[in-house]
Design an enzyme around this catalytic site. Sequence first.
Site, PDB file in Angstrom:
ATOM      1  N   ARG A   1      21.320  33.890 -31.740  1.00 37.57           N
ATOM      2  CA  ARG A   1      20.819  32.511 -31.737  1.00 37.57           C
ATOM      3  C   ARG A   1      20.940  31.757 -33.060  1.00 37.57           C
ATOM      4  O   ARG A   1      21.339  32.280 -34.065  1.00 37.57           O
ATOM      5  CB  ARG A   1      19.358  32.505 -31.294  1.00 37.57           C
ATOM      6  CG  ARG A   1      18.401  33.327 -32.129  1.00 37.57           C
ATOM      7  CD  ARG A   1      16.983  33.212 -31.534  1.00 37.57           C
ATOM      8  NE  ARG A   1      16.014  33.990 -32.250  1.00 37.57           N
ATOM      9  CZ  ARG A   1      15.671  35.232 -31.930  1.00 37.57           C
ATOM     10  NH1 ARG A   1      16.235  35.849 -30.909  1.00 37.57           N
ATOM     11  NH2 ARG A   1      14.758  35.877 -32.645  1.00 37.57           N
ATOM     12  N   ASP A   2      20.506  30.495 -32.976  1.00 36.69           N
ATOM     13  CA  ASP A   2      20.318  29.583 -34.101  1.00 36.69           C
ATOM     14  C   ASP A   2      21.628  29.172 -34.785  1.00 36.69           C
ATOM     15  O   ASP A   2      21.787  29.326 -36.012  1.00 36.69           O
ATOM     16  CB  ASP A   2      19.323  30.178 -35.126  1.00 36.69           C
ATOM     17  CG  ASP A   2      18.017  30.615 -34.479  1.00 36.69           C
ATOM     18  OD1 ASP A   2      17.699  30.113 -33.379  1.00 36.69           O
ATOM     19  OD2 ASP A   2      17.302  31.463 -35.053  1.00 36.69           O
TER      20      ASP A   2
ATOM     21  N   TRP B   1       3.193  27.772 -28.939  1.00 34.36           N
ATOM     22  CA  TRP B   1       4.626  27.896 -28.672  1.00 34.36           C
ATOM     23  C   TRP B   1       4.885  27.995 -27.166  1.00 34.36           C
ATOM     24  O   TRP B   1       4.161  28.684 -26.451  1.00 34.36           O
ATOM     25  CB  TRP B   1       5.139  29.157 -29.386  1.00 34.36           C
ATOM     26  CG  TRP B   1       6.620  29.311 -29.313  1.00 34.36           C
ATOM     27  CD1 TRP B   1       7.530  28.858 -30.219  1.00 34.36           C
ATOM     28  CD2 TRP B   1       7.357  29.964 -28.287  1.00 34.36           C
ATOM     29  NE1 TRP B   1       8.791  29.177 -29.805  1.00 34.36           N
ATOM     30  CE2 TRP B   1       8.719  29.864 -28.632  1.00 34.36           C
ATOM     31  CE3 TRP B   1       7.019  30.615 -27.106  1.00 34.36           C
ATOM     32  CZ2 TRP B   1       9.739  30.399 -27.839  1.00 34.36           C
ATOM     33  CZ3 TRP B   1       8.036  31.151 -26.321  1.00 34.36           C
ATOM     34  CH2 TRP B   1       9.374  31.037 -26.694  1.00 34.36           C
TER      35      TRP B   1
ATOM     36  N   SER C   1      16.607  26.893 -31.401  1.00 37.21           N
ATOM     37  CA  SER C   1      17.086  26.225 -32.622  1.00 37.21           C
ATOM     38  C   SER C   1      18.598  26.095 -32.679  1.00 37.21           C
ATOM     39  O   SER C   1      19.337  26.876 -32.069  1.00 37.21           O
ATOM     40  CB  SER C   1      16.589  26.989 -33.848  1.00 37.21           C
ATOM     41  OG  SER C   1      15.211  26.750 -33.977  1.00 37.21           O
TER      42      SER C   1
ATOM     43  N   TRP D   1       4.799  32.898 -38.629  1.00 39.82           N
ATOM     44  CA  TRP D   1       4.564  33.421 -37.273  1.00 39.82           C
ATOM     45  C   TRP D   1       3.351  34.346 -37.193  1.00 39.82           C
ATOM     46  O   TRP D   1       2.788  34.534 -36.122  1.00 39.82           O
ATOM     47  CB  TRP D   1       5.811  34.131 -36.730  1.00 39.82           C
ATOM     48  CG  TRP D   1       6.845  33.143 -36.261  1.00 39.82           C
ATOM     49  CD1 TRP D   1       8.113  32.981 -36.750  1.00 39.82           C
ATOM     50  CD2 TRP D   1       6.695  32.164 -35.226  1.00 39.82           C
ATOM     51  NE1 TRP D   1       8.742  31.948 -36.096  1.00 39.82           N
ATOM     52  CE2 TRP D   1       7.901  31.438 -35.149  1.00 39.82           C
ATOM     53  CE3 TRP D   1       5.651  31.815 -34.371  1.00 39.82           C
ATOM     54  CZ2 TRP D   1       8.099  30.394 -34.249  1.00 39.82           C
ATOM     55  CZ3 TRP D   1       5.844  30.773 -33.471  1.00 39.82           C
ATOM     56  CH2 TRP D   1       7.056  30.083 -33.414  1.00 39.82           C
TER      57      TRP D   1
ATOM     58  N   GLN E   1      11.853  22.223 -33.047  1.00 40.87           N
ATOM     59  CA  GLN E   1      11.345  23.021 -31.929  1.00 40.87           C
ATOM     60  C   GLN E   1       9.980  22.484 -31.531  1.00 40.87           C
ATOM     61  O   GLN E   1       9.070  22.388 -32.369  1.00 40.87           O
ATOM     62  CB  GLN E   1      11.221  24.495 -32.347  1.00 40.87           C
ATOM     63  CG  GLN E   1      12.540  25.211 -32.494  1.00 40.87           C
ATOM     64  CD  GLN E   1      13.190  25.461 -31.144  1.00 40.87           C
ATOM     65  OE1 GLN E   1      12.838  26.391 -30.436  1.00 40.87           O
ATOM     66  NE2 GLN E   1      14.161  24.635 -30.785  1.00 40.87           N
TER      67      GLN E   1
ATOM     68  N   GLU F   1      16.853  35.329 -38.398  1.00 40.96           N
ATOM     69  CA  GLU F   1      16.867  34.084 -37.634  1.00 40.96           C
ATOM     70  C   GLU F   1      17.385  32.946 -38.518  1.00 40.96           C
ATOM     71  O   GLU F   1      17.401  33.055 -39.739  1.00 40.96           O
ATOM     72  CB  GLU F   1      15.449  33.739 -37.138  1.00 40.96           C
ATOM     73  CG  GLU F   1      14.866  34.811 -36.216  1.00 40.96           C
ATOM     74  CD  GLU F   1      13.529  34.427 -35.574  1.00 40.96           C
ATOM     75  OE1 GLU F   1      13.377  34.641 -34.367  1.00 40.96           O
ATOM     76  OE2 GLU F   1      12.640  33.930 -36.274  1.00 40.96           O
TER      77      GLU F   1
ATOM     78  N   MET G   1       4.875  22.451 -32.939  1.00 44.24           N
ATOM     79  CA  MET G   1       6.281  22.503 -33.316  1.00 44.24           C
ATOM     80  C   MET G   1       6.533  23.711 -34.213  1.00 44.24           C
ATOM     81  O   MET G   1       5.615  24.221 -34.841  1.00 44.24           O
ATOM     82  CB  MET G   1       6.685  21.230 -34.056  1.00 44.24           C
ATOM     83  CG  MET G   1       5.714  20.841 -35.169  1.00 44.24           C
ATOM     84  SD  MET G   1       6.442  19.774 -36.395  1.00 44.24           S
ATOM     85  CE  MET G   1       7.001  21.011 -37.534  1.00 44.24           C
ATOM     86  N   ASN G   2       7.799  24.112 -34.230  1.00 47.29           N
ATOM     87  CA  ASN G   2       8.190  25.068 -35.275  1.00 47.29           C
ATOM     88  C   ASN G   2       9.481  24.616 -35.949  1.00 47.29           C
ATOM     89  O   ASN G   2       9.469  23.512 -36.533  1.00 47.29           O
ATOM     90  CB  ASN G   2       8.151  26.521 -34.805  1.00 47.29           C
ATOM     91  CG  ASN G   2       8.794  26.842 -33.492  1.00 47.29           C
ATOM     92  OD1 ASN G   2       8.292  26.489 -32.444  1.00 47.29           O
ATOM     93  ND2 ASN G   2       9.932  27.509 -33.509  1.00 47.29           N
ATOM     94  N   ASP G   3      10.557  25.365 -35.873  1.00 46.46           N
ATOM     95  CA  ASP G   3      11.719  25.143 -36.747  1.00 46.46           C
ATOM     96  C   ASP G   3      12.253  23.713 -36.790  1.00 46.46           C
ATOM     97  O   ASP G   3      12.380  23.070 -35.743  1.00 46.46           O
ATOM     98  CB  ASP G   3      12.910  25.980 -36.267  1.00 46.46           C
ATOM     99  CG  ASP G   3      12.565  27.402 -35.928  1.00 46.46           C
ATOM    100  OD1 ASP G   3      11.411  27.802 -36.092  1.00 46.46           O
ATOM    101  OD2 ASP G   3      13.485  28.111 -35.479  1.00 46.46           O
TER     102      ASP G   3
END
Length: 482
Positions: A130-131, A27, A60, A274, A19, A185, A1-3
Amino acid sequence: MNDPNGMVYHEGEYHLFYQYNPFGDKWGHMSWGHAVSSDLVHWEHLPLALPEEGEIMIYSGSAVVDFANTSGFGREGLPPMVAIYTGHSEETKQTKRVEDQRLAYSNDRGRTWTQYSGNPVIDIGSPDFRDPKVFWHEATGRWIMVLVLAQEKKVRLYASPDLKNWTQLSEFGPAGASRDPIIWECPDLFPLEVDGETKWVLIVNINPGGPAGGSGCQYFVGDFDGTRFALDPSYPAEGALWVDYGSDFYAAVTWSNVPKSDGRRIVLGWMSNWDYTQDVPTAPWRSAMTVPRSLTLARTSEGLRLAQRPVDELTKLREAPPLAFPGGSFVEAAKWLSEQKNLPELLDVEMTFLGVSEETPFVINIRAGVGEVTAIAVVPASGKLIMDRTHSGLNGFHVAFAASARHEAPVEIANGKFTVRFLLDTSSLELFAQDGRAALTDLIFPAPGERSISLSSEGLKALSVPKVDRITIHKLKSAAPK
Ligand code: FRU
């Protein structure tokens, strides 16, 4: 997972989407995983909320409760939960890479989701757009969206009456830490009160270029008039302000819809970077979030600054009674600590030092396996708090991790008083100093098993200085789902 994604409070539940790759521990196939909690401490895993849609990954974004059913997605008079996320399509032979903004809604407390048939709701043909973070703006009676033009290092603001139709309002940036090749981001924009005045905080996560290298979370303070974000004159002309100075705090955004009666602004970060996240030596899982933290704004001699503390609910995990040093000299405190043997891996430790002066740098050492030590150095002469994970444990799994060993946060030591609280977990350390004015979060990979804490100092003029006002060590229960 990330964000962390779509964090929203609704009907007694804190929702955390994130995420997630359902097919592996690196990823890819980005989708929204889902967990809920009634207390921000104990979490229940729920089925995947938004799976990758064919070739479109679910990047995200945020979620809101649409109380007035402006979107028309509600059923039977109940407000829908609406997720606003980025649809990411990779470049193919026929098509270009595109990031656009999309909606999905739920009428059953986030358990099942339907994609809006009119998606995308914003498409400017950009590959790096994005995001989206969306909130209801009372003063102008409309939804506001902040999102990034990642490569241009800009936040863009849009407004909408119904979450479906959006009008561009303004842009902010580049600003703060904006060197090449940084990208912007995961932004967030929210009000905080300071001395009865409302100020607005704009969070912009950047990668690379963070304070400890790689990913980092910067913030701006200013005013938002419903159209435009304007920096406060007290914002430093050079450099940036960071929410956390460690290596492992990224993509941090705040919860939506926390009840007014509660009033907190709660932030959560992805506890990784990252630069090395794909190789972090954990199994069968990879990545975790930080603890949720409550944010406040303080007026300091240098200007408006964020402060943060772990949410109070976490004290539920403390085992009673704590181990407590009632106060005494530095030497007495060091001796007392050396007697607290066999500490468990999960700890919540508070320490207060008095009489700290420029001549009295000192170090708090967290020891694990043979020769493993994570050092927290307090250097009053340079106004620095330094976390050193050089000898914490495993670090050879990635060159960038090994290289990113010492992380510094500025600290102001007024009247000789220094307070620190740290949360130690199996493979992380979250450190809060000076009432949360400085935060440092780092992953560490010591050998499993018992821990100990020691105090050391070189070059103290008199060993009775500084004094240790108190030390409290709370052993913590695990919050992991059974
Ligand atoms: C930040 C980020 C976001 C993007 C997501 C993709 O870590 O790169 O900008 O939406 O991760 O997983």
